[in-house]
Design a protein around this motif. Sequence first.
Motif, PDB file in Angstrom:
ATOM      1  N   THR A  33       4.276  -0.775   1.154  1.00  0.00           N
ATOM      2  CA  THR A  33       4.708  -0.570  -0.227  1.00  0.00           C
ATOM      3  C   THR A  33       3.445  -0.344  -1.042  1.00  0.00           C
ATOM      4  O   THR A  33       2.799  -1.287  -1.505  1.00  0.00           O
ATOM      5  CB  THR A  33       5.484  -1.788  -0.754  1.00  0.00           C
ATOM      6  OG1 THR A  33       6.591  -2.056   0.115  1.00  0.00           O
ATOM      7  CG2 THR A  33       5.997  -1.510  -2.161  1.00  0.00           C
ATOM      8  N   GLU A  35      -1.051   2.453  -8.604  1.00  0.00           N
ATOM      9  CA  GLU A  35      -2.191   2.329  -9.510  1.00  0.00           C
ATOM     10  C   GLU A  35      -3.485   2.101  -8.741  1.00  0.00           C
ATOM     11  O   GLU A  35      -4.565   2.413  -9.237  1.00  0.00           O
ATOM     12  CB  GLU A  35      -1.950   1.174 -10.494  1.00  0.00           C
ATOM     13  CG  GLU A  35      -0.812   1.438 -11.470  1.00  0.00           C
ATOM     14  CD  GLU A  35      -0.726   0.366 -12.528  1.00  0.00           C
ATOM     15  OE1 GLU A  35      -1.580  -0.557 -12.521  1.00  0.00           O
ATOM     16  OE2 GLU A  35       0.196   0.441 -13.371  1.00  0.00           O
ATOM     17  N   GLU A  36      -3.381   1.540  -7.527  1.00  0.00           N
ATOM     18  CA  GLU A  36      -4.556   1.265  -6.707  1.00  0.00           C
ATOM     19  C   GLU A  36      -4.867   2.402  -5.745  1.00  0.00           C
ATOM     20  O   GLU A  36      -6.029   2.740  -5.522  1.00  0.00           O
ATOM     21  CB  GLU A  36      -4.344  -0.028  -5.917  1.00  0.00           C
ATOM     22  CG  GLU A  36      -4.329  -1.291  -6.752  1.00  0.00           C
ATOM     23  CD  GLU A  36      -5.716  -1.726  -7.162  1.00  0.00           C
ATOM     24  OE1 GLU A  36      -6.699  -1.218  -6.587  1.00  0.00           O
ATOM     25  OE2 GLU A  36      -5.824  -2.569  -8.074  1.00  0.00           O
ATOM     26  N   TYR A  81      -1.978  -7.466   0.459  1.00  0.00           N
ATOM     27  CA  TYR A  81      -0.599  -7.539  -0.036  1.00  0.00           C
ATOM     28  C   TYR A  81      -0.461  -6.819  -1.373  1.00  0.00           C
ATOM     29  O   TYR A  81       0.528  -6.113  -1.611  1.00  0.00           O
ATOM     30  CB  TYR A  81      -0.164  -9.000  -0.179  1.00  0.00           C
ATOM     31  CG  TYR A  81       1.280  -9.130  -0.569  1.00  0.00           C
ATOM     32  CD1 TYR A  81       2.303  -8.840   0.347  1.00  0.00           C
ATOM     33  CD2 TYR A  81       1.643  -9.504  -1.860  1.00  0.00           C
ATOM     34  CE1 TYR A  81       3.639  -8.924  -0.013  1.00  0.00           C
ATOM     35  CE2 TYR A  81       2.976  -9.588  -2.228  1.00  0.00           C
ATOM     36  CZ  TYR A  81       3.970  -9.296  -1.306  1.00  0.00           C
ATOM     37  OH  TYR A  81       5.293  -9.372  -1.670  1.00  0.00           O
ATOM     38  N   GLU A  82      -1.447  -6.972  -2.256  1.00  0.00           N
ATOM     39  CA  GLU A  82      -1.364  -6.316  -3.557  1.00  0.00           C
ATOM     40  C   GLU A  82      -1.389  -4.802  -3.436  1.00  0.00           C
ATOM     41  O   GLU A  82      -0.687  -4.098  -4.174  1.00  0.00           O
ATOM     42  CB  GLU A  82      -2.520  -6.771  -4.447  1.00  0.00           C
ATOM     43  CG  GLU A  82      -2.387  -8.203  -4.961  1.00  0.00           C
ATOM     44  CD  GLU A  82      -3.574  -8.636  -5.803  1.00  0.00           C
ATOM     45  OE1 GLU A  82      -3.520  -9.734  -6.371  1.00  0.00           O
ATOM     46  OE2 GLU A  82      -4.568  -7.870  -5.895  1.00  0.00           O
ATOM     47  N   GLU A  83      -2.173  -4.280  -2.499  1.00  0.00           N
ATOM     48  CA  GLU A  83      -2.360  -2.830  -2.434  1.00  0.00           C
ATOM     49  C   GLU A  83      -1.295  -2.124  -1.601  1.00  0.00           C
ATOM     50  O   GLU A  83      -0.902  -0.995  -1.928  1.00  0.00           O
ATOM     51  CB  GLU A  83      -3.756  -2.509  -1.896  1.00  0.00           C
ATOM     52  CG  GLU A  83      -4.873  -2.957  -2.840  1.00  0.00           C
ATOM     53  CD  GLU A  83      -6.233  -2.415  -2.457  1.00  0.00           C
ATOM     54  OE1 GLU A  83      -6.338  -1.753  -1.407  1.00  0.00           O
ATOM     55  OE2 GLU A  83      -7.181  -2.637  -3.219  1.00  0.00           O
ATOM     56  N   ASP A  85       0.807   0.408  -3.829  1.00  0.00           N
ATOM     57  CA  ASP A  85       0.641   0.280  -5.272  1.00  0.00           C
ATOM     58  C   ASP A  85       0.042   1.592  -5.792  1.00  0.00           C
ATOM     59  O   ASP A  85      -1.120   1.887  -5.536  1.00  0.00           O
ATOM     60  CB  ASP A  85      -0.290  -0.890  -5.589  1.00  0.00           C
ATOM     61  CG  ASP A  85      -0.485  -1.095  -7.083  1.00  0.00           C
ATOM     62  OD1 ASP A  85      -0.067  -0.222  -7.879  1.00  0.00           O
ATOM     63  OD2 ASP A  85      -1.079  -2.120  -7.474  1.00  0.00           O
ATOM     64  N   GLY A 128       1.461  -4.148   0.180  1.00  0.00           N
ATOM     65  CA  GLY A 128       2.642  -4.956   0.432  1.00  0.00           C
ATOM     66  C   GLY A 128       2.763  -5.491   1.841  1.00  0.00           C
ATOM     67  O   GLY A 128       3.874  -5.804   2.292  1.00  0.00           O
TER      68      GLY A 128
END
Length: 312
Positions: free
Chosen positions: A266, A270-271, A228-230, A268, A232
Amino acid sequence: MILPRAPNAYTRSPLDRVSSKRDDAAFVAARLADPTSLFVPVWQAKSLLRGVAAGAPEAVLLTLEAAVALGVETLPHALLGLWGDRAVFALDLSTETDPLPALAGFGDVSFTDLRQVAGLLPPAEASVLAHARGLMHWRTRHRFCGACGAVCEPRSAGNVMVCIGCGAQHFPRTDPAVIMLVTCRAGGEERGLLAHSHRFPLVKMYSTLAGFVEPGESLEEAVAREVYEEVGVRVRDVRYHSSQPWPFPSSIMLGFYAEADDPTLTVDPEELKDAQWFTRAQMRDFESLGLRLPRVDSIARRLIEDWLEAGP
């Protein structure tokens, strides 16, 4: 459920680690003096190999005579275990500016990053070299106590560092990381999610998502959080596949599959530089897209190949 079709790289060690013998000073001393013992040299995180330029690499293990000539007693070393009846020690030469002149008798050898050749080495050799590399990396970074700052000394045949100030014991560290191939059937044909990371040296390499496990977190929770963090995406049905030691420098990779219902991404920034869904047909002919899959010795590649094998 997709099961591993073959063992992962670095998981077929021939060694009996003889952990119950590490604190037996007489046993360790006898093995250090045994002319049949073998020594695995590590220099600045690289392994000693011959035949690299010819594309036929093989591990070079030193004899006791060669280890003594290098000064084994004054260099960091540790008992890895027994290979049959022969003791195997790791030997760190990293303090030497260039140890190759002292190894001239072993022919055309070189210190090489193990990851460059692991897919070409016999599985047992690759596992032993990885073991030595990981343990020596830990040793060089735990010379001082993290609790009081005093000097640490090796114990337990080099597998434990003990603080001479406060007496704290420091054990080799392995950081757990989850690595996962997320799949989605939305829209009909099943697809797998691959991403291009800022860390990848090859501009066109796409691999599975991965991330470190945080304190107080289950492995399944780590998979869901990292995905989810990377990108979405919410995942379900997290299923374990296999694990792989990855001492580059000090991780254990825990492989999973997970499913997503909504393929909307979605990313990220930055990742990741990019993330995309690919069909099995696309992954089987990845180079035609101008892209590359991860290295053959990685669990990421195994997750992808086993998924490809499981479908049409």
